[in-house]
Design an enzyme around this catalytic site. Structure first.
Site, PDB file in Angstrom:
ATOM      1  CG  HIS A 161       6.666  44.735   3.284  1.00 59.92           C
ATOM      2  ND1 HIS A 161       6.216  43.462   3.576  1.00 59.92           N
ATOM      3  CD2 HIS A 161       7.835  44.578   2.635  1.00 59.92           C
ATOM      4  CE1 HIS A 161       7.096  42.571   3.118  1.00 59.92           C
ATOM      5  NE2 HIS A 161       8.085  43.228   2.545  1.00 59.92           N
ATOM      6  CB  CYS A 248       1.626  39.474   2.391  1.00 62.05           C
ATOM      7  SG  CYS A 248       1.169  39.758   4.046  1.00 62.05           S
TER       8      CYS A 248
HETATM    9  C1  CIR Z   1       8.658  37.888   5.561  1.00 61.43           C
HETATM   10  O1  CIR Z   1       9.292  38.309   6.538  1.00 61.43           O
HETATM   11  O2  CIR Z   1       9.039  38.071   4.407  1.00 61.43           O
HETATM   12  C2  CIR Z   1       7.406  37.089   5.811  1.00 61.43           C
HETATM   13  N1  CIR Z   1       7.526  36.337   7.019  1.00 61.43           N
HETATM   14  C3  CIR Z   1       6.218  38.006   5.892  1.00 61.43           C
HETATM   15  C4  CIR Z   1       5.945  38.718   4.606  1.00 61.43           C
HETATM   16  C5  CIR Z   1       4.726  39.574   4.668  1.00 61.43           C
HETATM   17  N2  CIR Z   1       4.518  40.207   3.410  1.00 61.43           N
HETATM   18  C6  CIR Z   1       3.868  41.350   3.239  1.00 61.43           C
HETATM   19  O3  CIR Z   1       3.478  41.980   4.206  1.00 61.43           O
HETATM   20  N3  CIR Z   1       3.735  41.802   2.003  1.00 61.43           N
END
Ligand code: CIR
Length: 267
Positions: A161, A248
């Site tokens: 992201h 996150c």
């Molecule tokens: C994903 O791939 O969506 C999750 N395993 C990790 C999300 C991490 N989110 C973020 O950095 N905002």
């Protein structure tokens, strides 16, 4: 801006089935739970009222709360996550968000993950990534513009992201990687640049005049210390194994009615 509230979700025992590209070994559930609790404790210590939701069976990434909503002072925008396996997380968060804000939504064909949304003062940077498409970015841009924020789009060339590679850690200070340090869009700010081997520390949170940073990145810690605000280091090894970081794992916002010059779920 003072953050007064946060929403987190306890990781489920299926969390290891979440999406990951990291090659950091198998994640351990008990360790994940302990690290997550410490994360919640730190928010609590910063006088943030934390709403803790139960695990969401069948959605192993659902504790990455930041991706499913973007909080503005007046509204909550429920996103449409780019990963199909995460789409169903949005209906689960809606009843909780309704307690705090009226709801708006990113509509198809738009996709948007909250991890691609970075507020710096009254500006909103929106990352165009594998998760956030042009249509989703335009929808969010139009929404934030209605609520006095300016917006612009930034390509996400590496990392999951936008906030994997750039974060706001002071009123006018960005923490970013070497590639973003050359971006015209970021030249108006004071820049702290991390070397590639410490890029995991780019996802540092600036909350209530503290910095929360992942443990294990000594050069990053030295650079952050120059800002002379308290630093809290947290071991988040198990979330990192699932491509997660500090930002996150919570959705952060303010319920304060005092006027602010900042908004959004990140400072
Ligand atoms: C994903 O791939 O969506 C999750 N395993 C990790 C999300 C991490 N989110 C973020 O950095 N905002």
């Amino acid at each position: 801006m003072l953050i007064t509230h946060a929403i987190t979700r306890i990781p489920g025992n299926d969390f290891a089935q979440g999406i990951t590209t990291a090659n950091l070994g198998p994640p351990v559930y008990q360790k994940m739970l302990v690290q997550h609790q410490k994360y919640v404790d730190v928010l609590d210590d910063l006088n943030i009222q934390v709403t803790i939701l139960d695990p969401l069976p069948g959605f192993p990434d659902a504790y990455f709360m930041e991706d499913v909503a973007v909080m503005l002072p007046e509204v909550a925008v429920i996103t449409r996550p780019g990963a199909l396996s995460r789409r169903g997380e949005t209906s689960a968060i809606e009843p909780t968000l309704q307690q705090f804000r009226p709801i708006l939504r990113i509509e198809p064909p738009g996709t948007l993950d909250g991890g691609d949304v970075l507020f710096v003062g009254t500006h909103c940077f929106i990352g165009l990534s594998e998760r956030t498409n042009q249509d989703g970015a335009e929808q969010l841009g139009n929404i934030v513009n209605q609520f006095r924020f300016t917006s612009s789009f930034v390509p996400v060339a590496s990392g999951l992201h936008l906030k994997s590679s750039v974060n706001c850690i002071g009123e006018n200070t960005l923490l970013l990687n070497q590639a973003y340090a050359r971006f015209v869009a970021f030249q108006d700010y004071d820049l702290i640049v991390l070397e590639p081997k410490e890029e995991a520390a780019l996802n540092t949170l600036w909350i209530n005049n503290h910095l929360i940073t992942p443990a294990g990145y000594p050069r990053a810690a030295e650079k952050l210390a120059t800002l002379e605000i308290p630093i809290i280091e947290l071991d988040i090894s198990e979330a990192q194994k699932m491509d997660g970081g500090l930002s996150c794992m919570s959705l952060r916002f303010t319920m304060s009615t005092e006027p602010t010059n900042q908004g959004g779920n990140d400072q």
